[in-house]
Design an enzyme around this catalytic site. Structure first.
Site, PDB file in Angstrom:
ATOM      1  N   TYR A   1       0.835  -1.205   0.000  1.00  0.00           N
ATOM      2  CA  TYR A   1       0.000   0.000   0.000  1.00  0.00           C
ATOM      3  C   TYR A   1       0.869   1.253   0.000  1.00  0.00           C
ATOM      4  CZ  TYR A   1      -3.061   3.577   2.099  1.00  0.00           C
ATOM      5  OH  TYR A   1      -3.739   4.741   2.387  1.00  0.00           O
TER       6      TYR A   1
HETATM    7  P1  NAP Z   1     -13.108   4.437   1.637  1.00  0.00           P
HETATM    8  O1  NAP Z   1     -14.266   4.778   2.490  1.00  0.00           O
HETATM    9  O2  NAP Z   1     -12.687   3.008   1.562  1.00  0.00           O
HETATM   10  O3  NAP Z   1     -13.396   5.007   0.170  1.00  0.00           O
HETATM   11  C1  NAP Z   1     -12.647   4.606  -0.926  1.00  0.00           C
HETATM   12  C2  NAP Z   1     -13.452   4.880  -2.165  1.00  0.00           C
HETATM   13  O4  NAP Z   1     -12.692   4.440  -3.309  1.00  0.00           O
HETATM   14  C3  NAP Z   1     -14.814   4.147  -2.207  1.00  0.00           C
HETATM   15  O5  NAP Z   1     -15.846   5.045  -2.491  1.00  0.00           O
HETATM   16  C4  NAP Z   1     -14.630   3.162  -3.351  1.00  0.00           C
HETATM   17  O6  NAP Z   1     -15.783   2.937  -4.114  1.00  0.00           O
HETATM   18  C5  NAP Z   1     -13.621   3.887  -4.220  1.00  0.00           C
HETATM   19  N1  NAP Z   1     -13.033   2.950  -5.171  1.00  0.00           N
HETATM   20  C6  NAP Z   1     -12.464   1.741  -4.915  1.00  0.00           C
HETATM   21  N2  NAP Z   1     -12.152   1.128  -6.066  1.00  0.00           N
HETATM   22  C7  NAP Z   1     -12.546   1.950  -7.065  1.00  0.00           C
HETATM   23  C8  NAP Z   1     -12.535   1.863  -8.484  1.00  0.00           C
HETATM   24  N3  NAP Z   1     -12.062   0.784  -9.118  1.00  0.00           N
HETATM   25  N4  NAP Z   1     -13.020   2.901  -9.204  1.00  0.00           N
HETATM   26  C9  NAP Z   1     -13.529   3.997  -8.581  1.00  0.00           C
HETATM   27  N5  NAP Z   1     -13.595   4.130  -7.246  1.00  0.00           N
HETATM   28  C10 NAP Z   1     -13.113   3.117  -6.502  1.00  0.00           C
HETATM   29  O7  NAP Z   1     -11.811   5.260   2.104  1.00  0.00           O
HETATM   30  P2  NAP Z   1     -11.678   6.550   3.041  1.00  0.00           P
HETATM   31  O8  NAP Z   1     -11.686   6.131   4.450  1.00  0.00           O
HETATM   32  O9  NAP Z   1     -12.629   7.579   2.550  1.00  0.00           O
HETATM   33  O10 NAP Z   1     -10.154   6.962   2.675  1.00  0.00           O
HETATM   34  C11 NAP Z   1      -9.876   7.514   1.436  1.00  0.00           C
HETATM   35  C12 NAP Z   1      -8.398   7.669   1.145  1.00  0.00           C
HETATM   36  O11 NAP Z   1      -7.609   7.867   2.323  1.00  0.00           O
HETATM   37  C13 NAP Z   1      -7.785   6.480   0.434  1.00  0.00           C
HETATM   38  O12 NAP Z   1      -6.984   6.977  -0.632  1.00  0.00           O
HETATM   39  C14 NAP Z   1      -6.886   5.872   1.503  1.00  0.00           C
HETATM   40  O13 NAP Z   1      -5.817   5.159   0.939  1.00  0.00           O
HETATM   41  C15 NAP Z   1      -6.405   7.103   2.206  1.00  0.00           C
HETATM   42  N6  NAP Z   1      -5.820   6.935   3.545  1.00  0.00           N
HETATM   43  C16 NAP Z   1      -6.332   6.062   4.442  1.00  0.00           C
HETATM   44  C17 NAP Z   1      -5.791   5.975   5.735  1.00  0.00           C
HETATM   45  C18 NAP Z   1      -6.431   5.090   6.785  1.00  0.00           C
HETATM   46  O14 NAP Z   1      -6.017   5.153   7.966  1.00  0.00           O
HETATM   47  N7  NAP Z   1      -7.391   4.237   6.425  1.00  0.00           N
HETATM   48  C19 NAP Z   1      -4.724   6.763   6.086  1.00  0.00           C
HETATM   49  C20 NAP Z   1      -4.194   7.664   5.147  1.00  0.00           C
HETATM   50  C21 NAP Z   1      -4.769   7.746   3.883  1.00  0.00           C
HETATM   51  P3  NAP Z   1     -17.050   2.091  -3.568  1.00  0.00           P
HETATM   52  O15 NAP Z   1     -17.756   3.015  -2.616  1.00  0.00           O
HETATM   53  O16 NAP Z   1     -17.802   1.797  -4.806  1.00  0.00           O
HETATM   54  O17 NAP Z   1     -16.502   0.868  -2.896  1.00  0.00           O
END
Ligand code: NAP
Length: 209
Positions: free
Chosen positions: A125
């Site tokens: 990741y």
């Molecule tokens: P999330 O709720 O999992 O949302 C991710 C979104 O990406 C979902 O809406 C999903 O669509 C979409 N997605 C996945 N595959 C896709 C595809 N093939 N085409 C188009 N859209 C797609 O994540 P979040 O919590 O909002 O976090 C968002 C960002 O923060 C990510 O980039 C993550 O890596 C980053 N981040 C996370 C953390 C952490 O602690 N978790 C820390 C730092 C940064 P669906 O709704 O259709 O599934």
């Protein structure tokens, strides 16, 4: 001056779209599935159906900048990390550049530049985020890279920090990330910048400059 929101149906994406709508900032929410449309329609938010692993170009037409807030999530393997967090971000930067958009705002992750220092299960990741960030830096398009710490579901404080030293801890609420994205979208003078983002004590307008 419309902003395409990739990952609009995600936890950050929805909060950002709602804030943008409430503030009068035009957005187009990119979703993968027509079943996801209702939530946006109820809030009068424009949607487009497109997929980072499929047809994508049409989503960009008529948009002026992009927020990339998509991610493959913790429940998929390195194959999806490669296809969404890396290849999806690369495709986004390339299309935005080719179609002449003015800016890409990309949600990355704190310390993405040090994938070998991450725990074993996080390395693919972090490597994907690092490579996506490197591609965006090298692309011919103004950009902002936002590097949040560990995401939480706490309420927005709209108070942030931009380093671990300043914050003293490594977390940030998704709600605060959404507010920072709104600030970035509204402040076009911010480009070719990178910000670590954590919960903190400074107003967003003072910290993200
Ligand atoms: P999330 O709720 O999992 O949302 C991710 C979104 O990406 C979902 O809406 C999903 O669509 C979409 N997605 C996945 N595959 C896709 C595809 N093939 N085409 C188009 N859209 C797609 O994540 P979040 O919590 O909002 O976090 C968002 C960002 O923060 C990510 O980039 C993550 O890596 C980053 N981040 C996370 C953390 C952490 O602690 N978790 C820390 C730092 C940064 P669906 O709704 O259709 O599934």
């Amino acid at each position: 001056m419309k902003t395409l929101v990739i990952g609009a149906n995600g936890q950050i994406g929805r909060q950002f779209c709602e804030l943008a709508k409430a503030t009068g900032v035009p957005v187009r929410a990119m979703i993968r599935d027509s079943n996801q449309q209702r939530w946006f329609q109820e809030r009068s938010i424009e949607t487009v159906i497109a997929d980072l692993e499929g047809s994508l170009r049409h989503a960009f037409y008529g948009c002026d900048q992009v927020v990339f807030a998509a991610g493959s999530g913790p429940h998929t393997g390195p194959d999806k990390t490669l296809m969404i967090d890396l290849n999806g971000a690369v495709r986004t930067a390339d299309l935005a550049s080719e179609l002449g958009l003015s800016r890409v705002i990309q949600v990355s992750a704190i310390r993405a530049e040090e994938p070998l220092k991450a725990p074993d299960n996080m390395r693919p990741y972090m490597a994907a985020k690092n490579a996506a960030d490197a591609h965006l830096r090298a692309a011919q398009i103004p950009h902002v890279i936002l590097k949040p710490g560990r995401l939480t579901d706490e309420q927005a404080t709209q108070l942030v920090a931009t380093s671990l030293e300043e914050a003293g801890d490594n977390h940030v609420s998704r709600a605060n990330v959404a507010h920072v994205l709104l600030h970035l979208v509204q402040n076009r003078q911010l480009f070719n910048r990178e910000f670590t983002l954590l919960d903190g004590d400074r107003a967003i307008a003072d910290a993200i400059v």
